[in-house]
Design a protein around this motif. Structure first.
Motif, PDB file in Angstrom:
ATOM      1  N   VAL A 108       0.875  -1.074   0.010  1.00 59.71           N
ATOM      2  CA  VAL A 108      -0.014  -0.029  -0.093  1.00 59.71           C
ATOM      3  C   VAL A 108       0.876   1.302   0.025  1.00 59.71           C
ATOM      4  CG1 VAL A 108      -1.824   1.417   1.268  1.00 59.71           C
ATOM      5  CG2 VAL A 108      -1.920  -1.282   1.156  1.00 59.71           C
ATOM      6  N   SER A 109       1.681   1.134   0.874  1.00 56.87           N
ATOM      7  CA  SER A 109       2.625   2.232   1.007  1.00 56.87           C
ATOM      8  C   SER A 109       3.547   2.779  -0.336  1.00 56.87           C
ATOM      9  CB  SER A 109       3.751   1.897   2.007  1.00 56.87           C
ATOM     10  OG  SER A 109       4.737   3.193   2.142  1.00 56.87           O
ATOM     11  N   HIS A 152       1.426   4.196  -3.586  1.00 55.32           N
ATOM     12  CA  HIS A 152       1.029   5.675  -3.865  1.00 55.32           C
ATOM     13  C   HIS A 152       2.155   6.560  -4.140  1.00 55.32           C
ATOM     14  CE1 HIS A 152      -1.147   9.355  -3.634  1.00 55.32           C
ATOM     15  NE2 HIS A 152      -2.246   8.746  -3.736  1.00 55.32           N
ATOM     16  N   PRO A 153       2.124   7.239  -5.333  1.00 54.19           N
ATOM     17  CA  PRO A 153       3.511   8.171  -5.371  1.00 54.19           C
ATOM     18  C   PRO A 153       3.500   9.293  -4.442  1.00 54.19           C
ATOM     19  CG  PRO A 153       1.562   8.676  -6.723  1.00 54.19           C
ATOM     20  CD  PRO A 153       1.454   7.422  -5.985  1.00 54.19           C
ATOM     21  N   LEU A 154       2.465   9.626  -3.724  1.00 57.16           N
ATOM     22  CA  LEU A 154       2.812  10.760  -2.728  1.00 57.16           C
ATOM     23  C   LEU A 154       2.746  10.440  -1.410  1.00 57.16           C
ATOM     24  CD1 LEU A 154       0.228  13.147  -4.840  1.00 57.16           C
ATOM     25  CD2 LEU A 154       3.109  13.364  -4.546  1.00 57.16           C
ATOM     26  N   ALA A 155       2.942   8.985  -0.993  1.00 54.03           N
ATOM     27  CA  ALA A 155       2.803   8.460   0.303  1.00 54.03           C
ATOM     28  C   ALA A 155       3.601   9.401   1.368  1.00 54.03           C
ATOM     29  CB  ALA A 155       3.336   7.147   0.464  1.00 54.03           C
ATOM     30  N   PHE A 196       3.143  12.637   2.035  1.00 52.06           N
ATOM     31  CA  PHE A 196       3.644  13.985   1.540  1.00 52.06           C
ATOM     32  C   PHE A 196       3.352  14.941   2.637  1.00 52.06           C
ATOM     33  CE2 PHE A 196       2.355  18.114  -0.147  1.00 52.06           C
ATOM     34  CZ  PHE A 196       2.990  18.172  -1.055  1.00 52.06           C
TER      35      PHE A 196
END
Lengths: 306, 306
Positions: A9-10, A13-16, A18
């Protein structure tokens, strides 16, 4: 990010994770914002990231369909026949184009950093005391301009020339124009005489040169592109981006950069002003904007002018 | 609308029964679209309506919060450190500013229709012979301006007032500005005295009014928004969109519509020009662009001036 918890999951996402570091730039008109943030990437260390968010243009059929279906609206104000609402559209009409640069270097971050602008009201005295010494100390190279005038470079790009050394000029397409459509037509007239740094140097001595550029420039563009003078915006910049007199020709319908009132001066007005007062550009207060990081702004601040 | 079914619901929606007639204009850069439609109003007949949809600017804290919460994203392309996604935000971040003009006249519809532009060089004589008779024959209603000056409308939106009937004005946010961020700050000063149609009417009699607008307008914006005068572009339009003198205040970094050199005149320059020649704006040639469908352009063509 990554780490021990739930890597799938982490990492997906490209913006984990943020965290905003700074707003680099934003444009309310263009509906775009440039952010510098840290994200939890695949590596151990958080990574510098530039995120560019831009709202998407409307599509006529999609919005027309939406309006016919009584979308939720909230009245903001009403006056006579005018009213303003906030309309909440369904998610499908609302994508945000999101560009991610990761990992971003210092250079990427600086590229998008907006500088504040400050207005200067430069009197004739200010020009002599602050601006002129600054220009003279710069010795910013304009060899590339001389190369054009001497046909050592870009000779095949010349659209028109009046070769008179005192009252002549070369007309050449601006680099920003690809010459494929006249909608964004953009040419530059570069004068042959040397040493005319800007608007500030112009007197009645230069009226023949200025009139040649105005009349012959329009003629050349009409002959070459079939584009009439009454659809052209013809102007000088003050401050210019280089200190050898040149005049911009852009299509009136083209929202070119640098056409705003605090930078552009119509050639037609310049000629008229000098005709009415030969010393107009030596004595008038000229208003322009400088970016926070410009050296000339620092000079004005040293003398308490901004 | 109205009719037999459920009049309450029907009449409550300003766009009930919307049918698109034409896309008048759109800008992919500005994320705005101008539509002409028919709606079922309170009357028997469907009414012509202009609907202007504009996406709202981003607010840094709202989008920063959104990005930190793993919003749904769809990858569009990836190349090295660059990637592009479509992001679907929650409805609260997605309002569309919707301006409705209803009933709209032919003139309103034409106003927003994209048209070719032509440059006019209007001499002082042209103004008297062509433009002034045209303005006087138009009798375009400016009741909405008087409503503001008399506090009959938008009274709660007034940011500052100098109530002097001769040298006073009201400062009010422009419709284009939502007042949520100063990046696109846009206010209008509307003068109290009536009958000053435009720049062309200004003489040394109006210097106290103009100086009040310049000085007090900047002060009011500094006090209210903490936004300094050296970051403001303060200007008049010629031609203006309505013939009651008003002055635009926009953030220097905001690329607002109507700031280009062929339309905007810096208030600082206007004051300086009148100081140097009280009849400057009666005698000078003023250059501006007219759209192909504008009645004033036809008048200039009748006299062979364009």
């Amino acid at each position: 990010g990554g780490g021990l918890g739930d890597p799938e999951v982490s990492d997906s996402h490209p913006l984990a994770g943020f965290r905003l570091q700074a707003v680099l730039k934003e444009s309310a008109r263009d509906k775009v914002i440039f952010l510098h943030g840290k994200v939890d990437g695949d590596s151990q260390e958080p990574q510098d990231t530039v995120v560019i968010l831009e709202r998407v243009p409307f599509q006529a059929d999609a919005v027309s369909g939406l309006l016919s279906q009584r979308p939720p609206v909230t009245l903001q104000l009403k006056n006579d026949i005018y009213s303003v609402y906030h309309l909440t559209p369904p998610p499908a009409l609302n994508e945000i184009k999101t560009t991610v640069i990761c990992p971003a270097t210092e250079k990427h971050i600086k590229k998008y950093l907006r500088q504040d602008l400050f207005l200067i009201h430069e009197t004739g005295e200010d020009y002599k005391a602050v601006t002129l010494p600054f220009i003279e100390a710069q010795s910013f190279s304009i060899q590339w301009v001389y190369n054009i005038l001497e046909k050592k470079a870009e000779a095949d790009r010349i659209e028109y020339e009046n070769p008179d050394p005192e009252h002549g000029f070369i007309l050449i397409p601006d680099f920003k124009w690809n010459q494929k459509q006249v909608e964004d037509l953009y040419l530059i007239a570069i004068c042959h005489p040397r040493g005319i740094k800007s608007l500030r140097d112009l007197t009645s001595d230069h009226l023949p040169l200025l009139r040649n550029i105005l009349i012959e420039g329009q003629d050349a563009i009409l002959k070459r592109y079939g584009f009439h003078g009454n659809k052209l915006r013809i102007y000088l910049h003050y401050q210019p981006s280089y200190y050898h007199l040149h005049v911009h020709f852009t299509a009136l319908g083209h929202d070119a950069p640098g056409i705003s009132v605090e930078r552009a001066h119509l050639l037609h007005d310049v000629i008229q002003n000098i005709e009415s007062d030969p010393r107009y550009y030596q004595i008038r207060t000229l208003t322009y904007a400088l970016r926070a990081d410009e050296a000339l702004l620092a000079k004005f601040r040293e003398v308490g002018k901004c």
